[in-house]
Design a protein around this motif. Structure first.
Motif, PDB file in Angstrom:
ATOM      1  N   TYR A  80     -76.300 -73.249  74.983  1.00 26.22           N
ATOM      2  CA  TYR A  80     -76.021 -72.392  73.831  1.00 26.22           C
ATOM      3  C   TYR A  80     -74.981 -71.325  74.145  1.00 26.22           C
ATOM      4  O   TYR A  80     -74.243 -70.886  73.264  1.00 26.22           O
ATOM      5  CB  TYR A  80     -77.316 -71.761  73.294  1.00 26.22           C
ATOM      6  N   THR A  81     -74.929 -70.914  75.414  1.00 22.17           N
ATOM      7  CA  THR A  81     -73.890 -69.958  75.793  1.00 22.17           C
ATOM      8  C   THR A  81     -72.510 -70.607  75.653  1.00 22.17           C
ATOM      9  O   THR A  81     -71.583 -70.019  75.108  1.00 22.17           O
ATOM     10  CB  THR A  81     -74.121 -69.483  77.233  1.00 22.17           C
ATOM     11  N   PHE A  82     -72.414 -71.841  76.133  1.00 28.30           N
ATOM     12  CA  PHE A  82     -71.147 -72.573  76.023  1.00 28.30           C
ATOM     13  C   PHE A  82     -70.766 -72.736  74.570  1.00 28.30           C
ATOM     14  O   PHE A  82     -69.616 -72.602  74.179  1.00 28.30           O
ATOM     15  CB  PHE A  82     -71.276 -73.959  76.671  1.00 28.30           C
ATOM     16  N   LEU A  83     -71.779 -73.058  73.760  1.00 32.99           N
ATOM     17  CA  LEU A  83     -71.549 -73.373  72.357  1.00 32.99           C
ATOM     18  C   LEU A  83     -71.136 -72.130  71.570  1.00 32.99           C
ATOM     19  O   LEU A  83     -70.192 -72.163  70.784  1.00 32.99           O
ATOM     20  CB  LEU A  83     -72.842 -73.920  71.776  1.00 32.99           C
ATOM     21  N   LEU A  84     -71.834 -71.031  71.819  1.00 38.13           N
ATOM     22  CA  LEU A  84     -71.671 -69.868  70.943  1.00 38.13           C
ATOM     23  C   LEU A  84     -70.814 -68.775  71.550  1.00 38.13           C
ATOM     24  O   LEU A  84     -70.215 -67.987  70.828  1.00 38.13           O
ATOM     25  CB  LEU A  84     -73.046 -69.277  70.610  1.00 38.13           C
ATOM     26  N   ILE A  85     -70.781 -68.679  72.861  1.00 40.91           N
ATOM     27  CA  ILE A  85     -70.150 -67.514  73.445  1.00 40.91           C
ATOM     28  C   ILE A  85     -68.888 -67.856  74.223  1.00 40.91           C
ATOM     29  O   ILE A  85     -67.789 -67.625  73.769  1.00 40.91           O
ATOM     30  CB  ILE A  85     -71.156 -66.722  74.287  1.00 40.91           C
ATOM     31  N   GLU A  86     -69.062 -68.414  75.415  1.00 39.80           N
ATOM     32  CA  GLU A  86     -67.857 -68.824  76.151  1.00 39.80           C
ATOM     33  C   GLU A  86     -68.213 -69.836  77.231  1.00 39.80           C
ATOM     34  O   GLU A  86     -69.361 -69.969  77.626  1.00 39.80           O
ATOM     35  CB  GLU A  86     -67.206 -67.593  76.798  1.00 39.80           C
ATOM     36  N   LYS A  87     -67.203 -70.525  77.674  1.00 39.51           N
ATOM     37  CA  LYS A  87     -67.408 -71.459  78.775  1.00 39.51           C
ATOM     38  C   LYS A  87     -67.401 -70.686  80.085  1.00 39.51           C
ATOM     39  O   LYS A  87     -66.734 -69.654  80.196  1.00 39.51           O
ATOM     40  CB  LYS A  87     -66.283 -72.495  78.787  1.00 39.51           C
ATOM     41  N   MET A  88     -68.183 -71.162  81.049  1.00 35.57           N
ATOM     42  CA  MET A  88     -68.201 -70.493  82.347  1.00 35.57           C
ATOM     43  C   MET A  88     -67.972 -71.533  83.428  1.00 35.57           C
ATOM     44  O   MET A  88     -67.935 -72.734  83.157  1.00 35.57           O
ATOM     45  CB  MET A  88     -69.551 -69.797  82.576  1.00 35.57           C
ATOM     46  N   VAL A  89     -67.850 -71.075  84.669  1.00 27.86           N
ATOM     47  CA  VAL A  89     -67.612 -72.011  85.776  1.00 27.86           C
ATOM     48  C   VAL A  89     -68.917 -72.756  86.076  1.00 27.86           C
ATOM     49  O   VAL A  89     -69.927 -72.141  86.411  1.00 27.86           O
ATOM     50  CB  VAL A  89     -67.145 -71.261  87.039  1.00 27.86           C
ATOM     51  N   ILE A  90     -68.869 -74.067  85.916  1.00 31.30           N
ATOM     52  CA  ILE A  90     -70.084 -74.876  86.080  1.00 31.30           C
ATOM     53  C   ILE A  90     -70.677 -74.706  87.482  1.00 31.30           C
ATOM     54  O   ILE A  90     -71.888 -74.540  87.642  1.00 31.30           O
ATOM     55  CB  ILE A  90     -69.783 -76.369  85.845  1.00 31.30           C
ATOM     56  N   ALA A  91     -69.832 -74.745  88.485  1.00 33.00           N
ATOM     57  CA  ALA A  91     -70.335 -74.690  89.867  1.00 33.00           C
ATOM     58  C   ALA A  91     -71.102 -73.392  90.096  1.00 33.00           C
ATOM     59  O   ALA A  91     -72.186 -73.411  90.691  1.00 33.00           O
ATOM     60  CB  ALA A  91     -69.180 -74.808  90.849  1.00 33.00           C
ATOM     61  N   ASP A  92     -70.557 -72.285  89.596  1.00 35.64           N
ATOM     62  CA  ASP A  92     -71.249 -70.996  89.760  1.00 35.64           C
ATOM     63  C   ASP A  92     -72.616 -71.034  89.086  1.00 35.64           C
ATOM     64  O   ASP A  92     -73.603 -70.513  89.606  1.00 35.64           O
ATOM     65  CB  ASP A  92     -70.427 -69.864  89.138  1.00 35.64           C
ATOM     66  N   LEU A  93     -72.655 -71.658  87.907  1.00 34.54           N
ATOM     67  CA  LEU A  93     -73.917 -71.734  87.174  1.00 34.54           C
ATOM     68  C   LEU A  93     -74.953 -72.537  87.958  1.00 34.54           C
ATOM     69  O   LEU A  93     -76.126 -72.174  88.026  1.00 34.54           O
ATOM     70  CB  LEU A  93     -73.698 -72.370  85.804  1.00 34.54           C
ATOM     71  N   ILE A  94     -74.482 -73.626  88.539  1.00 33.44           N
ATOM     72  CA  ILE A  94     -75.423 -74.463  89.295  1.00 33.44           C
ATOM     73  C   ILE A  94     -75.942 -73.700  90.516  1.00 33.44           C
ATOM     74  O   ILE A  94     -77.156 -73.603  90.741  1.00 33.44           O
ATOM     75  CB  ILE A  94     -74.763 -75.787  89.712  1.00 33.44           C
ATOM     76  N   TYR A  95     -75.022 -73.101  91.281  1.00 41.19           N
ATOM     77  CA  TYR A  95     -75.464 -72.369  92.473  1.00 41.19           C
ATOM     78  C   TYR A  95     -76.370 -71.204  92.090  1.00 41.19           C
ATOM     79  O   TYR A  95     -77.421 -70.993  92.682  1.00 41.19           O
ATOM     80  CB  TYR A  95     -74.252 -71.849  93.264  1.00 41.19           C
ATOM     81  N   GLY A  96     -75.925 -70.477  91.088  1.00 39.83           N
ATOM     82  CA  GLY A  96     -76.718 -69.325  90.653  1.00 39.83           C
ATOM     83  C   GLY A  96     -78.110 -69.757  90.221  1.00 39.83           C
ATOM     84  O   GLY A  96     -79.114 -69.118  90.550  1.00 39.83           O
ATOM     85  N   GLY A  97     -78.162 -70.870  89.500  1.00 41.46           N
ATOM     86  CA  GLY A  97     -79.449 -71.386  89.035  1.00 41.46           C
ATOM     87  C   GLY A  97     -80.349 -71.744  90.204  1.00 41.46           C
ATOM     88  O   GLY A  97     -81.549 -71.446  90.203  1.00 41.46           O
ATOM     89  N   ILE A  98     -79.763 -72.370  91.210  1.00 39.89           N
ATOM     90  CA  ILE A  98     -80.576 -72.764  92.363  1.00 39.89           C
ATOM     91  C   ILE A  98     -81.084 -71.518  93.101  1.00 39.89           C
ATOM     92  O   ILE A  98     -82.251 -71.446  93.492  1.00 39.89           O
ATOM     93  CB  ILE A  98     -79.761 -73.674  93.307  1.00 39.89           C
ATOM     94  N   ILE A  99     -80.196 -70.533  93.237  1.00 33.06           N
ATOM     95  CA  ILE A  99     -80.601 -69.314  93.955  1.00 33.06           C
ATOM     96  C   ILE A  99     -81.773 -68.648  93.232  1.00 33.06           C
ATOM     97  O   ILE A  99     -82.768 -68.262  93.844  1.00 33.06           O
ATOM     98  CB  ILE A  99     -79.416 -68.328  94.067  1.00 33.06           C
ATOM     99  N   TYR A 100     -81.672 -68.573  91.913  1.00 29.67           N
ATOM    100  CA  TYR A 100     -82.766 -67.960  91.168  1.00 29.67           C
ATOM    101  C   TYR A 100     -84.035 -68.809  91.277  1.00 29.67           C
ATOM    102  O   TYR A 100     -85.148 -68.292  91.352  1.00 29.67           O
ATOM    103  CB  TYR A 100     -82.371 -67.768  89.691  1.00 29.67           C
ATOM    104  N   GLY A 101     -83.850 -70.118  91.315  1.00 27.74           N
ATOM    105  CA  GLY A 101     -84.984 -71.028  91.464  1.00 27.74           C
ATOM    106  C   GLY A 101     -85.763 -70.759  92.745  1.00 27.74           C
ATOM    107  O   GLY A 101     -86.999 -70.896  92.787  1.00 27.74           O
ATOM    108  N   ILE A 102     -85.056 -70.386  93.783  1.00 26.82           N
ATOM    109  CA  ILE A 102     -85.747 -70.105  95.051  1.00 26.82           C
ATOM    110  C   ILE A 102     -86.620 -68.858  94.914  1.00 26.82           C
ATOM    111  O   ILE A 102     -87.716 -68.790  95.464  1.00 26.82           O
ATOM    112  CB  ILE A 102     -84.714 -69.976  96.194  1.00 26.82           C
ATOM    113  N   TRP A 103     -86.136 -67.889  94.162  1.00 31.79           N
ATOM    114  CA  TRP A 103     -86.969 -66.703  93.866  1.00 31.79           C
ATOM    115  C   TRP A 103     -88.237 -67.127  93.110  1.00 31.79           C
ATOM    116  O   TRP A 103     -89.345 -66.701  93.421  1.00 31.79           O
ATOM    117  CB  TRP A 103     -86.123 -65.700  93.084  1.00 31.79           C
ATOM    118  N   ILE A 104     -88.082 -68.036  92.158  1.00 27.57           N
ATOM    119  CA  ILE A 104     -89.265 -68.532  91.431  1.00 27.57           C
ATOM    120  C   ILE A 104     -90.225 -69.238  92.397  1.00 27.57           C
ATOM    121  O   ILE A 104     -91.441 -69.031  92.360  1.00 27.57           O
ATOM    122  CB  ILE A 104     -88.848 -69.506  90.308  1.00 27.57           C
ATOM    123  N   ALA A 105     -89.660 -70.054  93.281  1.00 31.12           N
ATOM    124  CA  ALA A 105     -90.497 -70.773  94.245  1.00 31.12           C
ATOM    125  C   ALA A 105     -91.286 -69.783  95.091  1.00 31.12           C
ATOM    126  O   ALA A 105     -92.473 -69.980  95.382  1.00 31.12           O
ATOM    127  CB  ALA A 105     -89.633 -71.665  95.126  1.00 31.12           C
TER     128      ALA A 105
END
Ligand SMILES: Nc1ncnc2c1ncn2[C@@H]1O[C@H](COP(=O)(O)OP(=O)(O)O)[C@@H](O)[C@H]1O
Ligand SMILES: [Mg+2]
Lengths: 257, 301
Positions: A135-160
């Protein structure tokens, strides 16, 4: 089969349905409200011309960061409430006696639950995250996919990390309310300390969230990230091993007469 | 080698010693009863044997010819079995079988046999949440037997049941005895007398009496005379006490209880005793002491 049993239990109690739904809703909410915020203000607020410029649509990085903030509050609350009893409830009801009297290792008993917790929490999180990104891509702006993936994984480790703490508390404490209280309390305290005194908390698992934010905003993680990540992983494994050890030492059979 | 032997097994909870220096030996192919009033330490002893709790002192040895984790050779039914109520009876027994190391095919096969044995086949697809107490008890027996254990440990298997359910489960245990060794606890002597070969009587954490049922019966079920008279029996008792046909006596003023080995001889001796003939007897009764008397005596004091 212990792992399979956890799945069946989550399916029959519909946890497998509503937890992902909560995360997906959270993921959609932030970009959508951000997008329409200006509109809403413009229509109902009766702001003078030109004032709209003062409420710009936030950047994608801000939206994703805010979404993770939602995950870290409402998301954790839901996960903790759903799984605070994952071990404690079985102890209190005595259902785990019939399991542990069979030739089952305590390690298997707990790691099956741990693996299940991680699957549900990370799976739900991933779905919510993908929804937010979409929805961010759709409504707001495109971002760097690689950063999103890495960032997502990093946050996932906090969840773990948080889920491992919940398992540990649930295995060692008897009161589910106290498990929830201590688990959420610890999460909040760690997060607060990490944002208030980042210099002292470079190793804190909660720092991972700010590293993922940096990644979205600048495309780079903050300094000390490597050590922080390594320490968190060590903590996760350490807590898991410690929990198994202490759980083994506890007496299983409860007072009955 | 016995199937299980314990040496000076003790378990302490804080200040309280729940099990105190117990030496048990459970033989293979035999049904053993652990008998004792509530709080005697039966459940604690069984939990020690299954490994659910660890002894404070003492050792537990399982037959050397069965290697490895002894839990794989033991089936256990707790006093208050608790199931995952969202499972069906069938799912639970299959789950238990798989936990015990059966392949899923074996587990399914054995589950069918076990549910047949305990008479739950018609309800096997129902959620356990909807089971009655008796059904849960039978389900508990099925899950204990699913992996063909060498020893089945049943904690008060009949205590919570009504007389009919009691009889059913005892009958089932008699059939089970043919295939596997059983160790069960109960606070009712009658249950122990019905199915067991060996009996251990516990009281305050200690084993106070042990032996085979026949041995206990021979030792403690003796012909007994109850004699009551108008006047004090003391004088007469003085003259006969110590004679070898008398096993034990207890005198309470005008009431005398006399246990003997041989009724015929004792009756002759008493009735022919001139001094006895002088007494104003108004009750003369011959009976047998039962294990019940023994059990009461042991557990009350
Ligand atoms: N977990 C425990 N903590 C403290 N005391 C216990 C515990 N389990 C049992 N006891 C005590 O040990 C004694 C023996 O209990 P138990 O083995 O359950 O007896 P039984 O099964 O023969 O009725 C009782 O006095 C009981 O109160
Ligand atoms: Mg008991």
């Amino acid at each position: 089969m212990l792992f399979k049993k956890e799945w069946t239990e989550s399916v029959r109690s519909y946890k497998i349905l509503w937890i992902p739904v909560v995360f997906i809703l959270l993921g959609i909410t932030q970009p959508v409200t951000s997008y329409y915020f200006a509109d809403i203000i413009g229509q109902f607020g009766g702001l003078p011309e030109g004032a709209v410029m003062d409420i710009p649509i936030p950047t994608g990085a801000e939206v994703i960061t805010a979404t993770l903030g939602q995950f870290g509050q409402i998301g954790f609350l839901v996960l903790v409430l759903a799984y605070m009893g994952i071990v404690a409830k079985e102890k209190n009801h005595g259902t785990q006696i019939l399991v542990l009297v069979k030739p089952v290792s305590y390690t298997n008993y707990l790691t099956a639950k741990w693996a299940h917790l991680l699957c549900i929490s990370l799976g739900s999180y991933a779905m919510g995250y993908i929804a937010a990104v979409y929805y961010t891509f759709l409504l707001i702006e495109k971002m760097v996919i690689a950063d999103l993936i890495y960032g997502g994984i990093i946050y996932g480790i906090w969840i773990a990390f948080v889920m491992t703490v919940i398992l540990c508390l649930s295995a060692l404490l008897n009161s589910t309310a106290f498990v929830a209280f201590a688990g959420l309390g610890l999460t909040v305290v760690l997060s607060l300390l990490s944002s208030l005194t980042p210099d002292l908390m470079t190793l804190s698992p909660a720092m991972l969230t700010s590293h993922s934010q940096n990644l979205y905003q600048t495309g780079q993680v903050g300094s000390g990230f490597g050590l922080n990540l390594a320490f968190t992983l060590v903590l996760i494994i350490g807590i898991l091993i410690g929990t198994i050890y202490l759980f083994h030492k506890k007496e299983i059979a409860q007072h009955t007469t | 080698m016995e199937l299980i032997e314990t040496r000076s097994l003790s378990k302490r909870f804080g200040q309280h010693i729940a099990v105190d220096g117990v030496n048990l030996s459970i033989k293979e192919g035999v049904c053993t009863a652990l008998l004792g009033p509530n709080g005697a330490g039966k459940t604690t002893t069984l939990n020690l044997l299954t490994g659910l709790i660890t002894p404070s002192t003492g050792t537990i040895e399982f037959d050397q010819s069965y290697q490895g984790d002894r839990r794989q050779y033991i089936g256990y039914l707790p006093q208050y079995p608790k199931f995952y109520e969202w499972m069906t009876g069938e799912e639970f027994v299959i789950f238990a079988g798989e936990l015990a190391g059966l392949t899923s095919k074996q587990a399914k096969q054995r589950t069918k046999e076990m549910l047949d044995l305990v008479g739950l086949n018609d309800n096997s697809k129902k959620k356990i949440a909807g089971y009655s107490g008796g059904m849960k008890q039978r389900l508990g027996i099925a899950q204990a037997l699913v992996h063909e254990p060498k020893l089945v440990i049943l904690d008060e298997p009949v205590s919570a049941l009504d007389p009919l359910g009691r009889k059913e489960v005892l009958e089932m245990m008699k059939r089970l005895k043919e295939h596997t060794s059983i160790l069960f606890s109960t606070h009712v002597l009658h249950d122990a007398e019905q199915v067991s070969d060996d009996i251990f009587i516990m009281k305050d954490g200690k084993v106070v009496i042990e032996g085979s049922l026949t041995h206990l019966q021979n030792t403690y079920q003796k012909p007994t005379f109850f004699i009551e008279a108008e006047d004090k029996l003391e004088g007469w008792v003085e003259t006969i006490k110590g004679q070898d046909w008398i096993d034990q006596y207890s005198l309470d003023g005008k009431n005398l209880t006399l246990t003997v080995d041989n009724v015929e001889e004792a009756r002759k001796r008493i009735l022919k005793d001139p001094m006895f003939q002088e007494l104003e007897i108004y009750k003369f009764e011959v009976a047998k002491t039962s294990l019940e008397d023994l059990f009461m005596k042991v557990t009350e004091s």
